[in-house]
Scaffold this motif. Structure first.
Motif, short mmCIF file in Angstrom:
data_model
loop_
_atom_site.label_atom_id
_atom_site.label_comp_id
_atom_site.label_asym_id
_atom_site.label_seq_id
_atom_site.Cartn_x
_atom_site.Cartn_y
_atom_site.Cartn_z
N HIS A 35 0.83 -1.21 0.00
CA HIS A 35 0.00 0.00 0.00
C HIS A 35 0.87 1.26 0.00
CE1 HIS A 35 -3.47 2.52 0.73
NE2 HIS A 35 -2.87 3.05 1.78
N ASP A 36 1.98 1.21 0.71
CA ASP A 36 2.91 2.33 0.73
C ASP A 36 3.42 2.65 -0.67
OD1 ASP A 36 5.04 4.10 2.27
OD2 ASP A 36 6.17 2.85 0.86
N ARG A 37 3.79 1.61 -1.42
CA ARG A 37 4.27 1.82 -2.80
C ARG A 37 3.15 2.33 -3.71
NH1 ARG A 37 8.36 3.62 -3.28
NH2 ARG A 37 7.64 4.31 -1.25
N TYR A 38 1.92 1.86 -3.46
CA TYR A 38 0.78 2.34 -4.25
C TYR A 38 0.59 3.84 -4.05
CZ TYR A 38 -4.10 3.73 -4.63
OH TYR A 38 -5.25 4.44 -4.87
N VAL A 39 0.60 4.28 -2.80
CA VAL A 39 0.40 5.71 -2.53
C VAL A 39 1.56 6.53 -3.10
CG1 VAL A 39 0.12 7.45 -0.72
CG2 VAL A 39 -0.93 5.20 -0.45
N CYS B 39 -4.83 -14.33 5.03
CA CYS B 39 -4.13 -14.44 3.74
C CYS B 39 -4.89 -13.73 2.62
CB CYS B 39 -3.93 -15.92 3.38
SG CYS B 39 -2.69 -16.76 4.37
N LEU B 40 -6.19 -13.97 2.54
CA LEU B 40 -6.96 -13.40 1.44
C LEU B 40 -7.07 -11.88 1.54
CD1 LEU B 40 -9.83 -16.04 1.06
CD2 LEU B 40 -7.79 -15.76 -0.34
N SER B 41 -7.23 -11.36 2.76
CA SER B 41 -7.34 -9.91 2.91
C SER B 41 -6.02 -9.21 2.57
CB SER B 41 -7.77 -9.56 4.34
OG SER B 41 -6.81 -10.03 5.29
N THR B 42 -4.90 -9.75 3.06
CA THR B 42 -3.61 -9.12 2.76
C THR B 42 -3.22 -9.31 1.29
OG1 THR B 42 -2.50 -11.13 3.59
CG2 THR B 42 -2.73 -9.27 5.11
N MET B 43 -3.53 -10.49 0.74
CA MET B 43 -3.24 -10.72 -0.68
C MET B 43 -4.07 -9.79 -1.56
SD MET B 43 -2.96 -14.88 -0.88
CE MET B 43 -2.98 -14.88 -2.66
N THR B 44 -5.32 -9.55 -1.17
CA THR B 44 -6.16 -8.63 -1.94
C THR B 44 -5.58 -7.23 -1.95
OG1 THR B 44 -8.15 -9.92 -1.40
CG2 THR B 44 -8.48 -7.65 -2.12
N PHE C 144 -2.39 -7.30 -4.25
CA PHE C 144 -2.64 -7.42 -5.69
C PHE C 144 -3.36 -6.20 -6.24
CE2 PHE C 144 -2.42 -12.21 -4.96
CZ PHE C 144 -1.10 -12.26 -5.41
N ILE C 145 -4.29 -5.63 -5.48
CA ILE C 145 -4.95 -4.40 -5.93
C ILE C 145 -3.94 -3.25 -6.02
CG2 ILE C 145 -6.63 -2.63 -5.29
CD1 ILE C 145 -8.43 -4.81 -4.22
N SER C 146 -3.07 -3.16 -5.03
CA SER C 146 -2.04 -2.12 -5.04
C SER C 146 -1.15 -2.25 -6.26
CB SER C 146 -1.20 -2.18 -3.76
OG SER C 146 -1.98 -1.96 -2.61
#
Length: 308
Positions: free
Chosen positions: A120-124, A206-211, A214-216
């Motif tokens: 998320h940091d890289r996304y922002v 796993c699914l929440s962090t992977m989501t 991958f979205i990021s």
């Protein structure tokens, strides 16, 4: 078989990774080298980030905590494993097994969350660079403690009942450390509800962090393809090693915990745990691409309006 209560079990026997004596020395040297590289590399990262004011950015703040988690993660398993390989001493005390399992779950969950936070940091940084100081510099102080707190919640939830179960005439764990699945395989108690809870927690984590990851990265890829800027591409280059670690880490975890319980003690799953527990590459950004925050270098100051 007559069940043995947990109070009657004073120690467990770990079968270990191998049973061939002629492989003792090569494996000991190999894992000792891995452990030393892990310690020196991650300690070096922490010291460098703490002493270099130019690295006092959210990206490197998260990286320093990931390095700390990697040190703890490896130290939970490898020292005991090295003793087992060299001396063939396969016993571990009941309290030692419980402590190993608790710390393993805590730092494992924390690492999953830190990987998501760094994505998320890289996304922002890449997709919303003007908002970076406002978003990351203010939230960084909450995201890291929150990751550790979720790890503690998982360990409390997952280990509340495991050591109150009865065992069926055996204290032999078909693994090289105390993991949930091999311990459940020894139990005579009805563990169905407990296994469902564990599976649900693992899936949610796993699914929440992977989501998030991958979205990021999907947004990052779209931004890089749309904006042909050297600065954006330089920031994106910091994602390569992160994505490699994520792929290895989650691939090994999913292959281990989403398979039938009867295969938990197989040699394939023992090797899978090596990747996410021991051999996962340390995350080292290729560029110093993290944006700074106002008043860099004063990490100890309180957050006021998003400044450090």
């Amino acid at each position: 078989m007559t069940p043995i209560k947990h109070s009657d079990v004073h120690e467990f026997i770990l079968l270990g990774l191998i049973t061939l004596p002629n492989l003792q020395v090569p494996l000991f040297m190999a894992f000792l080298a891995v452990y030393m590289v892990t310690l020196l590399g991650n300690f070096g990262i922490i010291v460098l980030i703490r002493t270099d004011l130019h690295l006092h950015t959210p990206m490197y703040y998260f990286l320093s905590h990931l390095a700390f988690v990697n040190i703890c993660y490896s130290s939970i398993i490898l020292p005991k494993m090295l003793v087992q390989i060299l001396t063939l001493e396969k016993t571990i005390s009941f309290s030692g097994c419980a402590a190993q399992l608790c710390f393993f779950i805590t730092f494992g969950v924390t690492e999953c969350l830190l990987l998501a936070v760094m994505a998320h940091d890289r996304y922002v940084a890449i997709c919303k660079p003007l908002l970076y100081p406002t978003i990351m510099c203010a939230w960084m102080w909450w995201l890291v403690p929150g990751s550790y707190a979720v790890g503690v919640f998982h360990v409390v939830t997952q280990t509340t009942f495991i050591f109150t179960f009865s065992f069926c005439h055996s204290n032999v764990i078909k693994h090289y450390f105390c993991d949930l699945a091999p311990l459940l395989a020894l139990s005579c108690s009805n563990t169905h509800t407990y296994e469902v809870v564990i599976l649900a927690l693992v899936n949610i984590n796993c699914l929440s962090t992977m989501t998030i990851i991958f979205i990021s990265y999907a947004y990052i890829v779209c931004t890089v393809l749309r904006i042909h800027s050297k600065q954006v591409r330089r920031k994106a280059s910091t994602c390569t090693s992160h994505l490699m670690v994520v792929t290895m880490f989650y691939g090994a975890i999913l292959s281990m915990y989403l398979c039938p319980s009867s295969t938990f003690a197989s040699d394939e799953n023992k090797m899978a745990t090596l990747f996410y527990a021991i051999m996962t590459l340390d995350l080292q950004p290729e560029e110093q691409g993290g944006e700074g925050c106002p008043d860099e270098g004063s990490w100890g100051k309180a957050v006021n309006g998003g400044s450090w």
